[in-house]
Design a protein around this motif. Structure first.
Motif, PDB file in Angstrom:
ATOM      1  N   UNK A 110       6.814  56.568  -8.571  1.00  0.00           N
ATOM      2  CA  UNK A 110       6.922  56.511  -6.492  1.00  0.00           C
ATOM      3  C   UNK A 110       8.288  57.123  -6.429  1.00  0.00           C
ATOM      4  N   UNK A 111       8.812  57.732  -5.989  1.00  0.00           N
ATOM      5  CA  UNK A 111       9.753  58.883  -4.721  1.00  0.00           C
ATOM      6  C   UNK A 111       9.065  58.075  -3.398  1.00  0.00           C
ATOM      7  N   UNK A 112      10.019  57.240  -3.195  1.00  0.00           N
ATOM      8  CA  UNK A 112       9.459  56.815  -1.504  1.00  0.00           C
ATOM      9  C   UNK A 112      10.433  57.175  -0.724  1.00  0.00           C
ATOM     10  N   UNK A 113      10.561  57.475   0.688  1.00  0.00           N
ATOM     11  CA  UNK A 113      11.790  58.049   1.628  1.00  0.00           C
ATOM     12  C   UNK A 113      12.671  59.385   0.718  1.00  0.00           C
ATOM     13  N   UNK A 114      12.701  60.713   0.535  1.00  0.00           N
ATOM     14  CA  UNK A 114      12.852  61.500   1.017  1.00  0.00           C
ATOM     15  C   UNK A 114      14.029  60.822  -0.566  1.00  0.00           C
ATOM     16  N   UNK A 115      13.584  60.612  -1.744  1.00  0.00           N
ATOM     17  CA  UNK A 115      14.553  59.984  -2.715  1.00  0.00           C
ATOM     18  C   UNK A 115      15.228  61.731  -4.066  1.00  0.00           C
ATOM     19  N   UNK A 116      14.258  62.129  -3.250  1.00  0.00           N
ATOM     20  CA  UNK A 116      15.181  63.726  -4.174  1.00  0.00           C
ATOM     21  C   UNK A 116      15.079  65.028  -3.031  1.00  0.00           C
TER      22      UNK A 116
END
Length: 245
Positions: A110-116
């Motif tokens: 998961x990459x949630x909430x503008x994590x990159x």
């Protein structure tokens, strides 16, 4: 490229204070249920939550019986996550996403909430390549991030918002040559002006899809938010499910 100290400061105490007015319990409940649905999560799945912050998504999924690893570069946020998790068997890792250990394998990432997007494009691509390698065959990646088209449609150099009983104001700059968004967010704290800076690469849907497919992912689903509404130019978010087939 974003300054390392900028994003660490941005995701500190002030972020935790103000984000509670946006990332509400009701919103979290809906998002967790929809994450289960669109990823078709199965019992005993191993899940990596990149940029997990204070465990907003990590902890509810762990309560449902999945095997969670929470990964974040903010010591402040992870300390909150550990405290909130209690005795739940969650593995917590403090590190930057670009320094992922690609030897571990997961069924879902998961990459949630503008994590990159806090490094340059080359490092973003390297990160996605590591993520692809870390997925088991048939595994899925879920990305939830800002929609560049929406942000530019709504763009203004100055903005004001109410966060609880406080007024928060922002000064924004967008660089069209590298699609980096710089936003200085300020507020009054005990009669002093405090501020933090968000410096992030924002993507359009076609850029993200092209990046993922170049690496080898198969894009399976596209939504306009984790409410699972249809994606369009003015969707506030880009939500992509991509598989390793």
């Amino acid at each position: 490229m974003s300054n390392n100290n900028e994003w660490k400061h941005f995701f500190g105490a002030a972020y935790q204070k103000f984000s509670q007015y946006i990332l509400t319990e009701d919103r979290t409940k809906v998002e967790v249920e929809n994450i289960e649905k669109i990823l078709d999560l199965q019992p005993n799945f191993k899940i990596l939550d990149l940029g997990c912050g204070s465990g907003r998504i990590t902890i509810p999924l762990a309560h449902k019986g999945y095997h969670l690893t929470g990964f974040d570069g903010s010591n402040y946020s992870l300390n909150i996550a550990r405290n909130n998790a209690g005795n739940l068997p969650i593995t917590w890792i403090e590190s930057q996403i670009k320094d992922l250990d690609s030897e571990h394998k997961y069924d879902a990432i998961l990459s949630i909430g503008t994590a990159f997007g806090y490094v340059d494009d080359h490092e973003d691509k390297q990160t996605m390549e590591k993520i692809y390698h870390m997925l088991n065959q048939g595994g899925k990646l879920l990305i939830d991030t800002e929609n560049r088209d929406f942000m530019l449609h709504q763009y203004s150099e100055n903005a004001w918002n109410e966060m609880g009983d406080q007024i928060v104001w922002s000064k924004r700059k967008f660089n069209p040559l590298n699609s980096r968004w710089r936003e200085e967010i300020s507020w009054n704290e005990d009669d002093n002006i405090e501020s933090s800076i968000l410096n992030v690469r924002i993507y359009s849907a076609h850029e993200l899809i092209n990046l993922l497919e170049t690496i080898g992912f198969k894009v399976q689903k596209l939504y306009g938010s984790l409410k699972l509404d249809d994606f369009h130019m003015r969707s506030s978010r880009i939500v992509i499910v991509a598989g390793k087939e």
